[in-house]
Design a protein around this motif. Sequence first.
Motif, PDB file in Angstrom:
ATOM      1  N   TYR A 181      26.269  18.695 -18.191  1.00  0.00           N
ATOM      2  CA  TYR A 181      26.096  18.238 -19.562  1.00  0.00           C
ATOM      3  C   TYR A 181      26.650  16.836 -19.799  1.00  0.00           C
ATOM      4  CZ  TYR A 181      24.841  23.060 -20.415  1.00  0.00           C
ATOM      5  OH  TYR A 181      24.221  24.276 -20.371  1.00  0.00           O
ATOM      6  N   ALA A 182      27.170  16.233 -18.762  1.00  0.00           N
ATOM      7  CA  ALA A 182      27.753  14.892 -18.908  1.00  0.00           C
ATOM      8  C   ALA A 182      26.658  13.864 -19.179  1.00  0.00           C
ATOM      9  CB  ALA A 182      28.521  14.506 -17.648  1.00  0.00           C
ATOM     10  N   ASP A 183      27.020  12.836 -19.895  1.00  0.00           N
ATOM     11  CA  ASP A 183      26.102  11.720 -20.099  1.00  0.00           C
ATOM     12  C   ASP A 183      25.880  11.015 -18.767  1.00  0.00           C
ATOM     13  OD1 ASP A 183      25.978  12.188 -22.839  1.00  0.00           O
ATOM     14  OD2 ASP A 183      27.698  10.903 -23.248  1.00  0.00           O
ATOM     15  N   ASP A 184      24.844  10.208 -18.704  1.00  0.00           N
ATOM     16  CA  ASP A 184      24.592   9.437 -17.481  1.00  0.00           C
ATOM     17  C   ASP A 184      25.604   8.312 -17.374  1.00  0.00           C
ATOM     18  OD1 ASP A 184      22.472  10.918 -16.518  1.00  0.00           O
ATOM     19  OD2 ASP A 184      21.012   9.842 -17.730  1.00  0.00           O
ATOM     20  N   ASP A 185      26.774   8.643 -16.923  1.00  0.00           N
ATOM     21  CA  ASP A 185      27.818   7.633 -16.759  1.00  0.00           C
ATOM     22  C   ASP A 185      28.178   7.506 -15.286  1.00  0.00           C
ATOM     23  OD1 ASP A 185      29.365   9.843 -16.174  1.00  0.00           O
ATOM     24  OD2 ASP A 185      30.621   9.699 -17.930  1.00  0.00           O
ATOM     25  N   GLU A 186      29.085   6.634 -14.997  1.00  0.00           N
ATOM     26  CA  GLU A 186      29.427   6.379 -13.596  1.00  0.00           C
ATOM     27  C   GLU A 186      30.058   7.578 -12.903  1.00  0.00           C
ATOM     28  OE1 GLU A 186      33.232   3.829 -13.224  1.00  0.00           O
ATOM     29  OE2 GLU A 186      32.273   3.175 -15.080  1.00  0.00           O
ATOM     30  N   LEU A 187      30.771   8.441 -13.619  1.00  0.00           N
ATOM     31  CA  LEU A 187      31.362   9.625 -12.988  1.00  0.00           C
ATOM     32  C   LEU A 187      30.283  10.613 -12.569  1.00  0.00           C
ATOM     33  CD1 LEU A 187      34.479  10.263 -15.260  1.00  0.00           C
ATOM     34  CD2 LEU A 187      34.418   9.284 -12.969  1.00  0.00           C
ATOM     35  N   LYS A 188      29.250  10.772 -13.391  1.00  0.00           N
ATOM     36  CA  LYS A 188      28.143  11.664 -13.053  1.00  0.00           C
ATOM     37  C   LYS A 188      27.395  11.118 -11.834  1.00  0.00           C
ATOM     38  CE  LYS A 188      24.131  13.916 -15.088  1.00  0.00           C
ATOM     39  NZ  LYS A 188      23.382  14.111 -16.334  1.00  0.00           N
ATOM     40  N   VAL A 189      27.150   9.823 -11.822  1.00  0.00           N
ATOM     41  CA  VAL A 189      26.476   9.196 -10.687  1.00  0.00           C
ATOM     42  C   VAL A 189      27.294   9.406  -9.411  1.00  0.00           C
ATOM     43  CG1 VAL A 189      25.754   6.984  -9.700  1.00  0.00           C
ATOM     44  CG2 VAL A 189      25.246   7.509 -12.092  1.00  0.00           C
ATOM     45  N   GLN A 190      28.603   9.234  -9.507  1.00  0.00           N
ATOM     46  CA  GLN A 190      29.483   9.426  -8.350  1.00  0.00           C
ATOM     47  C   GLN A 190      29.452  10.872  -7.869  1.00  0.00           C
ATOM     48  OE1 GLN A 190      31.017   7.152  -6.553  1.00  0.00           O
ATOM     49  NE2 GLN A 190      32.028   8.579  -5.188  1.00  0.00           N
ATOM     50  N   PHE A 191      29.468  11.841  -8.803  1.00  0.00           N
ATOM     51  CA  PHE A 191      29.406  13.250  -8.427  1.00  0.00           C
ATOM     52  C   PHE A 191      28.141  13.537  -7.637  1.00  0.00           C
ATOM     53  CE2 PHE A 191      27.544  17.412  -9.306  1.00  0.00           C
ATOM     54  CZ  PHE A 191      28.476  18.224  -8.678  1.00  0.00           C
TER      55      PHE A 191
END
Length: 108
Positions: free
Chosen positions: A75-85
């Motif tokens: 459910y996270a926004d498309d941010d750098e942490l999601k991209v990294q995950f």
Amino acid sequence: MSTGDIRALPIGALAQAWNCQYVVVDSTGVGAGLASFLSKALPNRVIPYVFGYKSKSELGFGFLAVIDSGRFHDYADDDELKVQFYREASACQYVIREGAGKTMSWSV
């Protein structure tokens, strides 16, 4: 709170800010000290997890079951942490070992 702010906060402060019911901590080896410290800072909310051959296999099979059944949702926004995950998850490799136990070995 922006991503930069989150990374600057200690784990205990994050758990309190997000009102976490539980925090699972890798308590294998040197992680035992962190688990102990957090247990004192967050009474009754820390679950120490010791990675071993069997527990890591069970964790891998459990996560695959969540994914395969369609129960995994990010459910996270498309941010750098999601991209990294997703970058790290796509690099994960696993092998199902032969034998009666059919345990899984996985790593990144």
